[in-house]
Design an enzyme around this catalytic site. Structure first.
Site, PDB file in Angstrom:
ATOM      1  N   LYS A  34      -0.415 -14.346  -7.560  1.00 27.59           N
ATOM      2  CA  LYS A  34      -0.323 -13.239  -8.533  1.00 27.59           C
ATOM      3  C   LYS A  34      -1.374 -12.186  -8.196  1.00 27.59           C
ATOM      4  O   LYS A  34      -2.495 -12.525  -7.804  1.00 27.59           O
ATOM      5  CB  LYS A  34      -0.531 -13.784  -9.950  1.00 27.59           C
ATOM      6  CG  LYS A  34      -0.336 -12.760 -11.058  1.00 27.59           C
ATOM      7  CD  LYS A  34      -0.506 -13.411 -12.440  1.00 27.59           C
ATOM      8  CE  LYS A  34      -0.285 -12.425 -13.583  1.00 27.59           C
ATOM      9  NZ  LYS A  34      -0.447 -13.061 -14.908  1.00 27.59           N
ATOM     10  N   SER A 109       3.348 -12.278 -18.206  1.00 26.09           N
ATOM     11  CA  SER A 109       3.052 -11.233 -17.244  1.00 26.09           C
ATOM     12  C   SER A 109       3.207 -11.648 -15.781  1.00 26.09           C
ATOM     13  O   SER A 109       3.255 -10.776 -14.905  1.00 26.09           O
ATOM     14  CB  SER A 109       1.618 -10.752 -17.464  1.00 26.09           C
ATOM     15  OG  SER A 109       0.700 -11.795 -17.180  1.00 26.09           O
ATOM     16  N   SER A 133       1.722 -16.395 -20.184  1.00 21.50           N
ATOM     17  CA  SER A 133       2.175 -15.661 -18.997  1.00 21.50           C
ATOM     18  C   SER A 133       2.624 -16.491 -17.803  1.00 21.50           C
ATOM     19  O   SER A 133       3.140 -15.929 -16.836  1.00 21.50           O
ATOM     20  CB  SER A 133       1.076 -14.714 -18.517  1.00 21.50           C
ATOM     21  OG  SER A 133       1.118 -13.539 -19.265  1.00 21.50           O
TER      22      SER A 133
HETATM   23  N1  GLN Z   1       2.158 -11.804 -23.346  1.00 27.00           N
HETATM   24  C1  GLN Z   1       0.785 -12.013 -23.708  1.00 27.00           C
HETATM   25  C2  GLN Z   1       0.039 -10.706 -23.661  1.00 27.00           C
HETATM   26  O1  GLN Z   1       0.658  -9.732 -23.502  1.00 27.00           O
HETATM   27  C3  GLN Z   1       0.168 -13.040 -22.808  1.00 27.00           C
HETATM   28  C4  GLN Z   1      -0.226 -12.500 -21.509  1.00 27.00           C
HETATM   29  C5  GLN Z   1      -0.819 -13.534 -20.603  1.00 27.00           C
HETATM   30  O2  GLN Z   1      -0.705 -14.735 -20.830  1.00 27.00           O
HETATM   31  N2  GLN Z   1      -1.522 -13.043 -19.597  1.00 27.00           N
HETATM   32  O3  GLN Z   1      -1.133 -10.629 -23.802  1.00 27.00           O
END
Ligand code: GLN
Length: 446
Positions: A34, A109, A133
């Site tokens: 990532k 994400s 995410s």
């Molecule tokens: N969707 C969540 C956010 O927008 C989690 C993101 C993540 O786990 N990095 O913060």
């Protein structure tokens, strides 16, 4: 070894072509990283214009451990900017597409990592999970997504979003690969002050031994009206499968499930506003080409041009909840709720080994469908509390939704107690061995 060929999904920001000839337990395995995990090779941009072209002078601990184990690192995968999002639409390098239906999001994400594995462009990928995410995109893309217990995998070299919640984990097509890779990247690292000093248990050795008398907790809060019917249906089927495997289903209650999102959206932005203060365009980050009359104007222009909308929203939210006068009402209260969420899980784990439910309330949604931020945030209703409590969670394929005129994967979410990752992975392996869902690929369905 699978090698990235064409990437019509925009899963990758960069593809590398060096093949590792090193020996080790991961020799022959191709792994994508990532783009918020730093690598000396290539760039690390976190999906942000702020870090366009940024070259790290060092490798993250997980990256050097993978290389030492002989893995071939294939490149960097697109993500929501600074890992903030649930759809990988908020990436400065364009949205990532779901290989099951290219008009849909892959989740986020870590959407690029999920797609890289789902489309079989590589064997495995690393992601980061702060509120869901890894697990939510794994569910949307029909692969295994594992978030280890907080502190299991070093965060050294993971670009910080919300440090008390962030954890690196894996995407793979099987639970066994998740365990194998975690065995390599996990374990104590003196460069991460929150790294667990206990030796890593050997999660791979007993993986294939089924757990006798597995107790599975199913909270009523996980099977309510919020879910699309096909999601609840697949989860109920999974419960039947576990019963056939000899598991006992117990009722547990997690009444704080629905306050998880509001707690998360105080804690995570608060930490993010502090962590992202370093991007001033001087030490790090985008520098404006506009003329500036003073230092403040320079900072303001650098940050206004470098950050996208969602990141700005989080920084403002976080600055607000930490400001004097609001600190007690928001941040301190969220910390109190955090303690209650931990206690709620502890009580539940007296009665069961694993908590089961859906990973996300729906299957993958359309690109552009969710326009207001709150509807996007609600995607993490089942995953955010895992991070708030610091426990472990995994999403594994458990069926398909046909509700949208296309076949879309559904993810089963399992959670286990703090540092009980071995139980979590064994329980997941039992389901995978008994079911065919992980074997299906998007190519077969199109
Ligand atoms: N969707 C969540 C956010 O927008 C989690 C993101 C993540 O786990 N990095 O913060």
């Amino acid at each position: 070894m699978t090698i990235v060929t064409a990437d019509r999904y925009n899963a990758f920001h960069e593809v590398w072509d060096e093949i590792s000839h090193a020996e080790g337990t991961l020799a022959g395995m191709t792994i994508a990283i990532k783009d918020n995990i730093v690598t000396k090779t290539g760039t690390t941009t976190c999906g942000s214009r702020m870090l366009e072209g940024y070259k790290s002078p060092f490798d993250a601990t997980v990256v050097s451990r993978l290389q030492n184990a002989g893995a071939t690192l294939v490149g960097k995968t697109n993500c929501d900017e600074f890992a903030m999002g649930s759809s990988t639409e908020h990436c400065a390098w364009g949205p990532v597409r779901n290989p099951w239906d290219e008009t849909r999001v892959p989740g986020g994400s870590s959407g690029g990592s999920a797609v890289a594995v789902a489309a079989r462009l590589c064997d495995c990928a690393l992601g980061s999970d702060t509120g869901g995410s890894i697990r939510q995109p794994a569910a949307f893309c029909g692969v295994v997504g594992y978030k280890p217990t907080y502190g299991t995998v070093s965060r050294y070299g993971l670009v910080a979003f919300a440090s008390s919640l962030d954890q690196i984990g894996t995407f793979s097509t099987t639970v066994e690969d998740a365990a194998r890779v975690t065995q390599v990247i996990g374990g104590y690292d003196e460069l991460d002050s929150t790294s667990n000093p206990e030796p890593l248990p050997n999660v791979t050795s007993e993986l294939r031994t089924p757990i006798n008398n597995l107790r599975i907790g199913v909270p009523s809060q996980y099977l309510g009206e919020n879910n699309e019917p096909a999601v609840t249906e697949a989860v109920l089927q999974a419960i039947e499968t576990y019963k056939e495997l000899g598991a006992t289903i117990v009722d547990v209650e997690l009444p704080l499930t629905d306050v998880g999102i509001s707690t998360y959206y105080v804690l995570a932005p608060a930490e993010a506003s502090s962590n992202l203060a370093r991007y001033d365009g001087i030490r790090y980050g985008h520098r404006t080409s506009e003329p500036c009359t003073d230092l403040f104007e320079l900072y303001a222009k650098n940050r206004a041009e470098g950050f996208g909308e969602e990141v700005k929203r989080r920084i403002m939210l976080g600055t607000y909840v930490l400001s004097s006068g609001y600190y007690d009402a928001y941040y301190n209260n969220a910390l109190r709720v955090r303690r209650l969420i931990c206690q709620e899980y502890q009580q539940a784990f007296h009665k069961c080994d694993v908590i089961l439910g859906p990973t996300a309330p729906t299957a993958a949604f359309k690109i552009g469908e969710k326009t207001d931020p709150v509807s996007m945030y609600l995607n993490d209703v089942y995953t955010a509390n895992t991070n708030i409590a610091g426990i472990c969670g995994i999403s594994i394929p458990c069926g398909f939704s046909e509700e949208h005129g296309v076949k879309l994967p559904v993810g089963l979410h399992l959670q286990s107690a703090w540092h009980d990752d071995a139980t979590l992975l064994r329980a997941a392996q039992m389901f995978e061995t008994a079911t065919p869902f992980h074997l299906e690929t998007p190519e077969q369905s199109s």
